[in-house]
Design an enzyme around this catalytic site. Sequence first.
Site, PDB file in Angstrom:
ATOM      1  N   SER A 158     -13.710   5.926   8.451  1.00  0.00           N
ATOM      2  CA  SER A 158     -13.577   6.377   9.721  1.00  0.00           C
ATOM      3  C   SER A 158     -14.742   7.334  10.181  1.00  0.00           C
ATOM      4  O   SER A 158     -15.234   8.006   9.116  1.00  0.00           O
ATOM      5  CB  SER A 158     -12.122   7.119  10.172  1.00  0.00           C
ATOM      6  OG  SER A 158     -12.293   7.663  11.071  1.00  0.00           O
ATOM      7  N   TYR A 171      -5.063  11.596   6.744  1.00  0.00           N
ATOM      8  CA  TYR A 171      -5.827  10.638   6.949  1.00  0.00           C
ATOM      9  C   TYR A 171      -7.287  11.027   6.602  1.00  0.00           C
ATOM     10  O   TYR A 171      -8.190  10.319   6.110  1.00  0.00           O
ATOM     11  CB  TYR A 171      -5.604  10.280   8.558  1.00  0.00           C
ATOM     12  CG  TYR A 171      -6.394   9.114   9.018  1.00  0.00           C
ATOM     13  CD1 TYR A 171      -5.858   7.913   8.994  1.00  0.00           C
ATOM     14  CD2 TYR A 171      -7.780   9.470   9.760  1.00  0.00           C
ATOM     15  CE1 TYR A 171      -6.745   6.795   9.586  1.00  0.00           C
ATOM     16  CE2 TYR A 171      -8.357   8.398  10.281  1.00  0.00           C
ATOM     17  CZ  TYR A 171      -7.753   7.256  10.105  1.00  0.00           C
ATOM     18  OH  TYR A 171      -8.784   5.986  10.616  1.00  0.00           O
TER      19      TYR A 171
HETATM   20  P1  NAD Z   1      -4.294  -1.861  13.188  1.00  0.00           P
HETATM   21  O1  NAD Z   1      -2.877  -1.198  13.029  1.00  0.00           O
HETATM   22  O2  NAD Z   1      -4.457  -2.887  14.217  1.00  0.00           O
HETATM   23  O3  NAD Z   1      -4.185  -2.840  11.795  1.00  0.00           O
HETATM   24  C1  NAD Z   1      -4.025  -2.438  10.723  1.00  0.00           C
HETATM   25  C2  NAD Z   1      -3.657  -3.621   9.728  1.00  0.00           C
HETATM   26  O4  NAD Z   1      -3.439  -3.065   8.323  1.00  0.00           O
HETATM   27  C3  NAD Z   1      -2.666  -4.417  10.120  1.00  0.00           C
HETATM   28  O5  NAD Z   1      -2.870  -5.692   9.689  1.00  0.00           O
HETATM   29  C4  NAD Z   1      -1.276  -4.064   9.265  1.00  0.00           C
HETATM   30  O6  NAD Z   1      -0.368  -5.218   9.209  1.00  0.00           O
HETATM   31  C5  NAD Z   1      -2.182  -3.520   7.998  1.00  0.00           C
HETATM   32  N1  NAD Z   1      -1.210  -2.860   7.066  1.00  0.00           N
HETATM   33  C6  NAD Z   1      -0.627  -1.631   7.398  1.00  0.00           C
HETATM   34  N2  NAD Z   1      -0.074  -1.253   6.117  1.00  0.00           N
HETATM   35  C7  NAD Z   1      -0.435  -2.137   5.376  1.00  0.00           C
HETATM   36  C8  NAD Z   1       0.112  -2.327   3.804  1.00  0.00           C
HETATM   37  N3  NAD Z   1       0.823  -1.200   3.371  1.00  0.00           N
HETATM   38  N4  NAD Z   1      -0.297  -3.269   3.263  1.00  0.00           N
HETATM   39  C9  NAD Z   1      -0.787  -4.284   3.725  1.00  0.00           C
HETATM   40  N5  NAD Z   1      -1.404  -4.272   4.946  1.00  0.00           N
HETATM   41  C10 NAD Z   1      -1.145  -3.253   5.828  1.00  0.00           C
HETATM   42  O7  NAD Z   1      -5.514  -0.697  12.855  1.00  0.00           O
HETATM   43  P2  NAD Z   1      -6.919  -0.823  13.074  1.00  0.00           P
HETATM   44  O8  NAD Z   1      -7.276   0.157  14.477  1.00  0.00           O
HETATM   45  O9  NAD Z   1      -7.377  -2.319  13.158  1.00  0.00           O
HETATM   46  O10 NAD Z   1      -7.337   0.015  12.037  1.00  0.00           O
HETATM   47  C11 NAD Z   1      -8.078  -0.783  10.852  1.00  0.00           C
HETATM   48  C12 NAD Z   1      -8.858   0.369   9.947  1.00  0.00           C
HETATM   49  O11 NAD Z   1      -9.780   1.052  10.689  1.00  0.00           O
HETATM   50  C13 NAD Z   1      -7.632   1.426   9.365  1.00  0.00           C
HETATM   51  O12 NAD Z   1      -8.155   1.741   8.164  1.00  0.00           O
HETATM   52  C14 NAD Z   1      -8.203   2.698  10.411  1.00  0.00           C
HETATM   53  O13 NAD Z   1      -8.013   3.662   9.758  1.00  0.00           O
HETATM   54  C15 NAD Z   1      -9.827   2.352  10.715  1.00  0.00           C
HETATM   55  N6  NAD Z   1     -10.160   2.858  11.854  1.00  0.00           N
HETATM   56  C16 NAD Z   1      -9.708   2.476  12.935  1.00  0.00           C
HETATM   57  C17 NAD Z   1     -10.136   3.124  14.137  1.00  0.00           C
HETATM   58  C18 NAD Z   1      -9.808   2.748  15.838  1.00  0.00           C
HETATM   59  O14 NAD Z   1     -10.282   3.254  16.669  1.00  0.00           O
HETATM   60  N7  NAD Z   1      -8.880   1.550  15.807  1.00  0.00           N
HETATM   61  C19 NAD Z   1     -11.175   3.955  14.069  1.00  0.00           C
HETATM   62  C20 NAD Z   1     -11.473   4.347  12.632  1.00  0.00           C
HETATM   63  C21 NAD Z   1     -10.969   3.928  11.721  1.00  0.00           C
END
Ligand code: NAD
Length: 276
Positions: A158, A171
């Site tokens: 991130s 985080y």
């Molecule tokens: P999201 O909530 O849409 O997806 C998260 C995924 O992780 C889902 O498939 C969920 O089922 C899975 N998950 C959660 N806990 C789990 C566990 N214990 N075991 C297995 N799977 C698990 O979120 P996203 O926005 O797509 O984020 C994905 C990654 O990107 C994360 O690591 C997040 O920190 C990072 N991120 C997201 C953003 C953003 O703006 N969306 C920005 C920076 C970083």
Amino acid sequence: MFKSTDAEIEAIFGRRALEGRSAIVTGSTSGIGLGVAQALAKAGAAVMLNGFGDPAEIERQRAEMAQENDVDVAYDSADMSSPEAIRMMVERAGARFGQVDIVVNNAGIQHVAPISEFPTAKWDAILGINLSAAFHLVQATYGPMRARGYGRVINVASAHGLVASPYKSAYVAAKHGLVGLTKVVALEGAEFGITANAICPGYVWTPLVEQQIDDQAKSHGIARDAVIRDVFLKNQPTKRFATVEEMGALSVFLCSNAAASITGTAIPVDGGWTAH
Ligand code: NAD
């Protein structure tokens, strides 16, 4: 001019640049993970999906991804907070695909609270899922990657792997840790054809972010547009959300032979946020 990111990637790398490769993408039942899995499948890689959700919807996504891209797509429900479940998922992926060439550590959760009120259980869960899971998955796949002389580790960190914000202690610590782990994997794998890189997104348009926008608009009694402009995109100079297709395209590039010398990096995909 290309009509879509997919068309652009296809033009650059050819239709099936990752044919014969297989990947595990954690947390790929939604958002960024799903976008990355789709891009890898489109590039011809077999993919193991992972994450939580409605079983019927996950099966629909799995079958559609396999059919549309003519690749093997499996699903494993391993909980990333369990090292044992991670090892078993790797065994199942090896049995199904023959090998695991690419791991994308993407599963992540978030909790926002001041340090004095931060629940210990949330700290442990965030460190476990956002950081330790990546170590366990790399540990379980590293030996065979090294033996075959090819491996790609992509850690979805991130912008918070590079800079901090208040109230996100666990985080920010986990994502900074993930960037550090990326560098160590890169150094240990460098002579064996294994690269490791962290993708550091700013705000990406995902169902999770969309929900947060709605929640904040409701709780603060302000318009959705104002929440987007003044809260989410305040620090993102491009004033647009990144897309999951952009995360997928970067992942395909990092898996390609063209990226063989790109390792140990933390690549911001944040519209200039961390350039401040
Ligand atoms: P999201 O909530 O849409 O997806 C998260 C995924 O992780 C889902 O498939 C969920 O089922 C899975 N998950 C959660 N806990 C789990 C566990 N214990 N075991 C297995 N799977 C698990 O979120 P996203 O926005 O797509 O984020 C994905 C990654 O990107 C994360 O690591 C997040 O920190 C990072 N991120 C997201 C953003 C953003 O703006 N969306 C920005 C920076 C970083």
